[in-house]
Scaffold this active site. Structure first.
Site, PDB file in Angstrom:
ATOM      1  N   ARG A  82       0.618  -1.102   0.070  1.00 51.47           N
ATOM      2  CA  ARG A  82       0.537   0.093   0.167  1.00 51.47           C
ATOM      3  C   ARG A  82       0.887   0.869   0.242  1.00 51.47           C
ATOM      4  O   ARG A  82       2.383   1.223   0.951  1.00 51.47           O
ATOM      5  CB  ARG A  82      -0.536  -0.248   1.315  1.00 51.47           C
ATOM      6  N   HIS A 100      13.322  -2.561  -0.488  1.00 49.94           N
ATOM      7  CA  HIS A 100      13.159  -2.811  -2.139  1.00 49.94           C
ATOM      8  C   HIS A 100      13.740  -3.064  -3.395  1.00 49.94           C
ATOM      9  O   HIS A 100      14.736  -2.878  -2.624  1.00 49.94           O
ATOM     10  CB  HIS A 100      12.711  -1.057  -2.815  1.00 49.94           C
ATOM     11  N   ASP A 136       8.658   4.791  -3.286  1.00 51.58           N
ATOM     12  CA  ASP A 136      10.087   3.850  -3.413  1.00 51.58           C
ATOM     13  C   ASP A 136      10.619   5.368  -4.095  1.00 51.58           C
ATOM     14  O   ASP A 136      11.501   5.034  -4.747  1.00 51.58           O
ATOM     15  CB  ASP A 136      10.198   2.532  -4.590  1.00 51.58           C
ATOM     16  N   GLU A 165      17.897  -8.624   1.044  1.00 54.10           N
ATOM     17  CA  GLU A 165      17.347  -8.357   1.538  1.00 54.10           C
ATOM     18  C   GLU A 165      17.307  -8.979   3.023  1.00 54.10           C
ATOM     19  O   GLU A 165      17.293  -7.690   4.285  1.00 54.10           O
ATOM     20  CB  GLU A 165      16.182  -8.694   1.456  1.00 54.10           C
TER      21      GLU A 165
HETATM   22  C1  GRF Z   1      10.391  -8.249  -1.360  1.00 54.06           C
HETATM   23  O1  GRF Z   1      11.484  -8.198  -2.134  1.00 54.06           O
HETATM   24  C2  GRF Z   1      10.883  -6.591  -0.786  1.00 54.06           C
HETATM   25  O2  GRF Z   1      11.906  -5.771  -0.954  1.00 54.06           O
HETATM   26  C3  GRF Z   1       8.976  -6.243  -1.464  1.00 54.06           C
HETATM   27  O3  GRF Z   1       8.588  -7.010  -1.265  1.00 54.06           O
HETATM   28  C4  GRF Z   1       8.665  -8.404  -0.972  1.00 54.06           C
HETATM   29  C5  GRF Z   1       8.306  -8.692   0.392  1.00 54.06           C
HETATM   30  O4  GRF Z   1       8.980 -10.097   0.189  1.00 54.06           O
HETATM   31  N1  GRF Z   1       9.081  -4.763  -1.023  1.00 54.06           N
HETATM   32  P1  GRF Z   1       8.717 -10.570   2.229  1.00 54.06           P
HETATM   33  O5  GRF Z   1       7.637 -10.178   2.444  1.00 54.06           O
HETATM   34  O6  GRF Z   1       9.582  -9.781   3.107  1.00 54.06           O
HETATM   35  O7  GRF Z   1       8.883 -11.649   1.685  1.00 54.06           O
END
Ligand code: GRF
Length: 179
Positions: A82, A100, A136, A165
C-alpha cells in the site's frame, strides 16, 4: 520498538525476528506489532507462532489506530503493498523505512526483476530507504548489490536479491535503533 507492516510472505519479517531471537538486534529493536492489510498474509502466521502481537488492518485509519497503542520508534515496511498517504508520512516523518528489491532510484514500483533483465543490467540489488509520499522515492539509507547472470530469470534474480535483503534490513534497523 518496531512496527512491521506486511501484505504477504513475510520473509523480511522473519529475517528481522530471527536477528532479534539470536540477539543481534537488542534493546529497542523489538517488534511491538506486526500489521497486515491482508488477513491471509503468510507472515501473520509466522508472527503468531513467534508470539508477536498482530493486527489485520485493511484501512490506513485502522493502521494508525493500531500504531497508537504502542510507542513505536520505527515503522518497517516489509512487502507492504500500500502507498501511505501524505498525512500518515507526515505524522511519522523520519520514522518509516522500506525495503525495495532494486538499486533505487532505478526501477521503483512493481515487476522490477523483469525490468532489470530487459534492460540488460549487469548488477542489481536492494535498497532500504526512508518513506515519503511517493512510490519508492524517499532518501536512500543503504544498498547491497548482486550480479545479474546471463541465465537469470526474474525468479532466480529475485531469490538472489532476497538473500541480500535479509542481511540488509536487520543491519539498517540496528543502525537506526542503536542511535
Ligand atoms: C521483498 O522483495 C521486498 O523488497 C519487497 O517486497 C518483497 C517482500 O517479501 N518490497 P517478503 O514478504 O518480505 O518475503
Amino acid at each position: 520498538m518496531l512496527a512491521v507492516l506486511i501484505s504477504g510472505r513475510g520473509s523480511n519479517l522473519q529475517a528481522i525476528q530471527e536477528n532479534i531471537e539470536n540477539g543481534v538486534l537488542q534493546g529497542n529493536a523489538q517488534i511491538a506489532v506486526v500489521i497486515s492489510n491482508k488477513a491471509e498474509a503468510a507472515g501473520l502466521a509466522f508472527a503468531r507462532e513467534h508470539k508477536l502481537n498482530t493486527a489485520v488492518c485493511p484501512s490506513e485509519a485502522a493502521v494508525l489506530a493500531e500504531l497508537e497503542k504502542y510507542r513505536i520508534d520505527l515503522i518497517c515496511l516489509a512487502g507492504y503493498m500500500r502507498v501511505l498517504s501524505r498525512d500518515f508520512v507526515y505524522k511519522y516523518a523520519g520514522k518509516i523505512i522500506n525495503i525495495h528489491p532494486t538499486l533505487l532510484p532505478k526501477y521503483p514500483g512493481l515487476h522490477v526483476h523483469a525490468k532489470v533483465l530487459a534492460a540488460g543490467d549487469k548488477e542489481s540489488g536492494c535498497t532500504v530507504h526512508y518513506v515519503d509520499a511517493g512510490v519508492d522515492t524517499g532518501k536512500i539509507i543503504a544498498q547491497r548489490k548482486v550480479p545479474v547472470r546471463l541465465e537469470d530469470t526474474p525468479d532466480t534474480l529475485a531469490a538472489r536479491v532476497l538473500k541480500q535483503e535479509h542481511i540488509l534490513y536487520p543491519e539498517v534497523i540496528w543502525r537506526l535503533c542503536k542511535k
